[in-house]
Motif scaffolding. Structure first.
Motif, PDB file in Angstrom:
ATOM      1  N   LEU A 141      22.951  -2.095 -54.386  1.00  0.00           N
ATOM      2  CA  LEU A 141      23.281  -0.667 -54.550  1.00  0.00           C
ATOM      3  C   LEU A 141      24.465  -0.610 -55.464  1.00  0.00           C
ATOM      4  O   LEU A 141      24.346   0.308 -56.533  1.00  0.00           O
ATOM      5  CB  LEU A 141      23.810  -0.189 -53.230  1.00  0.00           C
ATOM      6  CG  LEU A 141      22.726   0.539 -52.310  1.00  0.00           C
ATOM      7  CD1 LEU A 141      23.362   0.584 -50.962  1.00  0.00           C
ATOM      8  CD2 LEU A 141      22.053   1.567 -52.912  1.00  0.00           C
ATOM      9  N   HIS A 142      25.100  -1.618 -55.421  1.00  0.00           N
ATOM     10  CA  HIS A 142      26.396  -1.435 -56.498  1.00  0.00           C
ATOM     11  C   HIS A 142      27.061  -2.684 -56.646  1.00  0.00           C
ATOM     12  O   HIS A 142      27.086  -3.491 -55.702  1.00  0.00           O
ATOM     13  CB  HIS A 142      27.437  -0.297 -55.839  1.00  0.00           C
ATOM     14  CG  HIS A 142      28.369  -0.144 -56.612  1.00  0.00           C
ATOM     15  ND1 HIS A 142      28.920   0.652 -57.671  1.00  0.00           N
ATOM     16  CD2 HIS A 142      30.029  -0.643 -56.374  1.00  0.00           C
ATOM     17  CE1 HIS A 142      29.875   0.381 -58.184  1.00  0.00           C
ATOM     18  NE2 HIS A 142      30.694  -0.229 -57.410  1.00  0.00           N
ATOM     19  N   MET A 143      27.530  -2.874 -57.950  1.00  0.00           N
ATOM     20  CA  MET A 143      28.121  -4.280 -58.158  1.00  0.00           C
ATOM     21  C   MET A 143      29.489  -3.943 -59.026  1.00  0.00           C
ATOM     22  O   MET A 143      29.434  -2.844 -59.913  1.00  0.00           O
ATOM     23  CB  MET A 143      27.219  -5.045 -59.226  1.00  0.00           C
ATOM     24  CG  MET A 143      26.008  -5.466 -58.443  1.00  0.00           C
ATOM     25  SD  MET A 143      24.944  -6.751 -59.664  1.00  0.00           S
ATOM     26  CE  MET A 143      23.794  -7.056 -58.536  1.00  0.00           C
ATOM     27  N   GLU A 144      30.640  -4.469 -58.602  1.00  0.00           N
ATOM     28  CA  GLU A 144      31.830  -3.993 -59.081  1.00  0.00           C
ATOM     29  C   GLU A 144      32.431  -5.419 -59.374  1.00  0.00           C
ATOM     30  O   GLU A 144      32.551  -6.431 -58.615  1.00  0.00           O
ATOM     31  CB  GLU A 144      32.608  -3.432 -58.025  1.00  0.00           C
ATOM     32  CG  GLU A 144      33.981  -2.940 -58.367  1.00  0.00           C
ATOM     33  CD  GLU A 144      34.940  -2.341 -57.556  1.00  0.00           C
ATOM     34  OE1 GLU A 144      36.301  -2.240 -57.393  1.00  0.00           O
ATOM     35  OE2 GLU A 144      34.341  -1.972 -56.418  1.00  0.00           O
ATOM     36  N   LEU A 145      32.780  -5.554 -60.661  1.00  0.00           N
ATOM     37  CA  LEU A 145      33.659  -6.597 -61.157  1.00  0.00           C
ATOM     38  C   LEU A 145      34.935  -6.297 -61.121  1.00  0.00           C
ATOM     39  O   LEU A 145      35.512  -5.457 -62.176  1.00  0.00           O
ATOM     40  CB  LEU A 145      33.190  -6.879 -62.818  1.00  0.00           C
ATOM     41  CG  LEU A 145      33.523  -8.279 -63.329  1.00  0.00           C
ATOM     42  CD1 LEU A 145      33.530  -9.560 -62.362  1.00  0.00           C
ATOM     43  CD2 LEU A 145      33.035  -8.531 -64.564  1.00  0.00           C
ATOM     44  N   PRO A 198      29.880  -6.396 -68.415  1.00  0.00           N
ATOM     45  CA  PRO A 198      28.996  -5.700 -67.406  1.00  0.00           C
ATOM     46  C   PRO A 198      28.037  -6.750 -66.645  1.00  0.00           C
ATOM     47  O   PRO A 198      27.750  -7.937 -67.184  1.00  0.00           O
ATOM     48  CB  PRO A 198      28.209  -4.767 -68.310  1.00  0.00           C
ATOM     49  CG  PRO A 198      28.238  -5.435 -69.952  1.00  0.00           C
ATOM     50  CD  PRO A 198      29.783  -6.188 -69.960  1.00  0.00           C
ATOM     51  N   CYS A 199      27.535  -6.332 -65.742  1.00  0.00           N
ATOM     52  CA  CYS A 199      26.523  -7.177 -65.025  1.00  0.00           C
ATOM     53  C   CYS A 199      25.122  -6.990 -65.415  1.00  0.00           C
ATOM     54  O   CYS A 199      24.860  -5.651 -65.589  1.00  0.00           O
ATOM     55  CB  CYS A 199      26.627  -7.162 -63.332  1.00  0.00           C
ATOM     56  SG  CYS A 199      28.445  -7.490 -62.681  1.00  0.00           S
ATOM     57  N   SER A 200      24.507  -7.859 -65.592  1.00  0.00           N
ATOM     58  CA  SER A 200      23.005  -7.465 -65.923  1.00  0.00           C
ATOM     59  C   SER A 200      22.048  -8.318 -65.078  1.00  0.00           C
ATOM     60  O   SER A 200      22.255  -9.492 -65.017  1.00  0.00           O
ATOM     61  CB  SER A 200      22.704  -7.779 -67.319  1.00  0.00           C
ATOM     62  OG  SER A 200      21.436  -7.810 -67.774  1.00  0.00           O
ATOM     63  N   PRO A 201      20.780  -7.672 -64.709  1.00  0.00           N
ATOM     64  CA  PRO A 201      20.526  -6.368 -64.641  1.00  0.00           C
ATOM     65  C   PRO A 201      21.438  -5.347 -63.956  1.00  0.00           C
ATOM     66  O   PRO A 201      21.924  -6.246 -63.032  1.00  0.00           O
ATOM     67  CB  PRO A 201      19.280  -6.256 -64.351  1.00  0.00           C
ATOM     68  CG  PRO A 201      19.005  -7.414 -63.454  1.00  0.00           C
ATOM     69  CD  PRO A 201      19.949  -8.335 -63.801  1.00  0.00           C
ATOM     70  N   PRO A 202      21.730  -4.134 -64.158  1.00  0.00           N
ATOM     71  CA  PRO A 202      22.492  -3.381 -63.242  1.00  0.00           C
ATOM     72  C   PRO A 202      21.851  -3.079 -61.867  1.00  0.00           C
ATOM     73  O   PRO A 202      20.609  -3.415 -61.708  1.00  0.00           O
ATOM     74  CB  PRO A 202      22.510  -2.080 -64.063  1.00  0.00           C
ATOM     75  CG  PRO A 202      21.130  -2.092 -64.992  1.00  0.00           C
ATOM     76  CD  PRO A 202      20.939  -3.244 -65.386  1.00  0.00           C
ATOM     77  N   ALA A 203      22.744  -2.817 -60.958  1.00  0.00           N
ATOM     78  CA  ALA A 203      22.377  -2.435 -59.531  1.00  0.00           C
ATOM     79  C   ALA A 203      21.412  -1.242 -59.547  1.00  0.00           C
ATOM     80  O   ALA A 203      21.441  -0.365 -60.461  1.00  0.00           O
ATOM     81  CB  ALA A 203      23.424  -2.538 -58.594  1.00  0.00           C
ATOM     82  N   ASN A 204      21.020  -0.951 -58.036  1.00  0.00           N
ATOM     83  CA  ASN A 204      20.289   0.313 -58.079  1.00  0.00           C
ATOM     84  C   ASN A 204      19.306   0.277 -59.038  1.00  0.00           C
ATOM     85  O   ASN A 204      19.045   1.436 -59.712  1.00  0.00           O
ATOM     86  CB  ASN A 204      21.258   1.422 -57.916  1.00  0.00           C
ATOM     87  CG  ASN A 204      20.639   2.707 -57.239  1.00  0.00           C
ATOM     88  OD1 ASN A 204      19.616   2.570 -56.586  1.00  0.00           O
ATOM     89  ND2 ASN A 204      21.318   3.849 -57.461  1.00  0.00           N
ATOM     90  N   PRO A 205      18.287  -0.402 -58.963  1.00  0.00           N
ATOM     91  CA  PRO A 205      17.212  -0.188 -59.984  1.00  0.00           C
ATOM     92  C   PRO A 205      16.242   0.813 -59.742  1.00  0.00           C
ATOM     93  O   PRO A 205      15.552   1.428 -60.662  1.00  0.00           O
ATOM     94  CB  PRO A 205      16.263  -1.533 -59.863  1.00  0.00           C
ATOM     95  CG  PRO A 205      16.779  -2.046 -58.456  1.00  0.00           C
ATOM     96  CD  PRO A 205      17.998  -1.639 -58.408  1.00  0.00           C
ATOM     97  N   LEU A 206      16.150   1.456 -58.395  1.00  0.00           N
ATOM     98  CA  LEU A 206      15.382   2.385 -57.967  1.00  0.00           C
ATOM     99  C   LEU A 206      16.198   4.010 -58.267  1.00  0.00           C
ATOM    100  O   LEU A 206      15.470   4.884 -58.236  1.00  0.00           O
ATOM    101  CB  LEU A 206      14.957   2.454 -56.538  1.00  0.00           C
ATOM    102  CG  LEU A 206      14.158   1.285 -56.289  1.00  0.00           C
ATOM    103  CD1 LEU A 206      13.701   1.205 -54.774  1.00  0.00           C
ATOM    104  CD2 LEU A 206      12.744   1.240 -57.193  1.00  0.00           C
ATOM    105  N   GLY A 207      17.432   3.845 -58.904  1.00  0.00           N
ATOM    106  CA  GLY A 207      18.085   5.125 -58.907  1.00  0.00           C
ATOM    107  C   GLY A 207      18.418   5.938 -57.939  1.00  0.00           C
ATOM    108  O   GLY A 207      18.274   7.210 -58.107  1.00  0.00           O
ATOM    109  N   LEU A 208      18.637   5.195 -56.896  1.00  0.00           N
ATOM    110  CA  LEU A 208      18.751   6.247 -55.511  1.00  0.00           C
ATOM    111  C   LEU A 208      20.075   6.753 -55.721  1.00  0.00           C
ATOM    112  O   LEU A 208      20.921   6.539 -56.051  1.00  0.00           O
ATOM    113  CB  LEU A 208      18.808   5.366 -54.436  1.00  0.00           C
ATOM    114  CG  LEU A 208      17.476   4.193 -53.853  1.00  0.00           C
ATOM    115  CD1 LEU A 208      17.955   3.477 -52.672  1.00  0.00           C
ATOM    116  CD2 LEU A 208      16.321   5.105 -53.982  1.00  0.00           C
ATOM    117  N   ALA A 209      20.111   8.132 -54.816  1.00  0.00           N
ATOM    118  CA  ALA A 209      21.313   8.852 -54.900  1.00  0.00           C
ATOM    119  C   ALA A 209      22.217   8.087 -54.009  1.00  0.00           C
ATOM    120  O   ALA A 209      21.951   7.812 -52.873  1.00  0.00           O
ATOM    121  CB  ALA A 209      21.064  10.260 -54.157  1.00  0.00           C
ATOM    122  N   LEU A 210      23.425   7.753 -54.427  1.00  0.00           N
ATOM    123  CA  LEU A 210      24.472   6.863 -53.927  1.00  0.00           C
ATOM    124  C   LEU A 210      25.526   7.919 -53.247  1.00  0.00           C
ATOM    125  O   LEU A 210      25.947   9.160 -53.663  1.00  0.00           O
ATOM    126  CB  LEU A 210      25.236   6.085 -55.039  1.00  0.00           C
ATOM    127  CG  LEU A 210      24.383   5.009 -55.401  1.00  0.00           C
ATOM    128  CD1 LEU A 210      25.278   4.181 -56.420  1.00  0.00           C
ATOM    129  CD2 LEU A 210      23.460   4.336 -54.590  1.00  0.00           C
TER     130      LEU A 210
END
Length: 244
Positions: free
Chosen positions: A216-220, A229-241
């Motif tokens: 869902l979420h990645m925080e560095l 940045p982290c790759s690939p980004p989190a939340n690939p389905l684009g869900l409402a957080l």
């Protein structure tokens, strides 16, 4: 230094600021069984060493207190070459050993091997004085450590199984678990040694193809200018957080 399968020295560098190159010069008869046939004093005996840009000359260190006389070395301005006076003369039967100290500050992650050319000269008759190439492979070792913890440490899966296309909101993907990963570097700053990267693998899906753990979420958390940045980004389905 340890040696590889082909006999080449291997430098394993982590936080060393310099390395030592041992020099051993002899003025011995060519045939020990008949030492009277040749072997004279070598007048104005000189060693010239040429260094790559990654490994400039930094200083001289004596081998022990048994040297026949002090070795004097004079380097050029950028440390790419040094001339060492071995003796005038270097007596017949003499041996000279010392260390050339070389700086590692120019070595980067792209440095894979190093070569130093050593050439002897004398005004005395000495046939066959060919330059010698001292080679070494370079291995960069960083004192990194990785630890991880899951919060909470145990989860139970249940509820209604939904297809990926039916997912719209964060609340539909199940209970949240937070994985905290800490990367520690006990050595000095990487500087010219480049960057460090961390690859994370987790059980993403079940044999049926359904999601098991959904990112869902990645925080560095890193000092300013230190992280990327982290790759690939989190939340690939684009869900409402859910906003924190």
């Amino acid at each position: 230094a340890p040696r590889g399968d082909d006999g080449t020295a291997v430098f394993s560098l982590s936080d060393q600021k310099d390395v030592a190159l041992e020099i051993h010069v002899t003025n011995l008869p060519s045939d020990p069984a008949e030492p009277q046939r040749d072997g004279d004093d070598a007048h104005e005996a000189l060693l010239t060493a040429a260094f790559p840009p990654e490994l400039p000359y930094a200083g001289l260190r004596p081998y022990d207190g048994r040297a026949p006389g002090p070795v004097l070395c004079l380097a050029n301005q950028n440390g790419s070459q040094v001339e060492c006076e071995l003796g005038n003369p270097l007596k017949r039967g003499a041996q000279v050993r010392f260390f050339l100290i070389l700086s590692t500050l120019g070595i980067t992650l792209q440095t894979t091997d190093l070569a130093v050319e050593l050439a002897l000269s004398t005004i005395s008759e000495q046939p066959g004085l060919e330059p010698v190439l001292a080679r070494a492979r370079v291995v960069i070792e960083l004192p990194l450590s990785v630890t991880g913890v899951a919060v909470p440490p145990r989860l139970f899966f249940g509820g209604v199984v939904r297809g990926e296309s039916a997912m719209r909101r964060e609340s539909q993907v199940g209970s949240a678990v937070r994985f905290e990963v800490t990367v520690s570097h006990r050595g000095p700053s990487l500087k010219t040694l480049g960057s460090a990267f961390l690859t994370l693998l987790w059980p993403q899906e079940l044999p049926s193809g359904k999601w098991l753990l959904y990112p869902l979420h990645m925080e560095l958390a890193a000092p300013p200018g230190r992280g990327g940045p982290c790759s690939p980004p989190a939340n690939p389905l684009g869900l409402a957080l859910v906003q924190p």
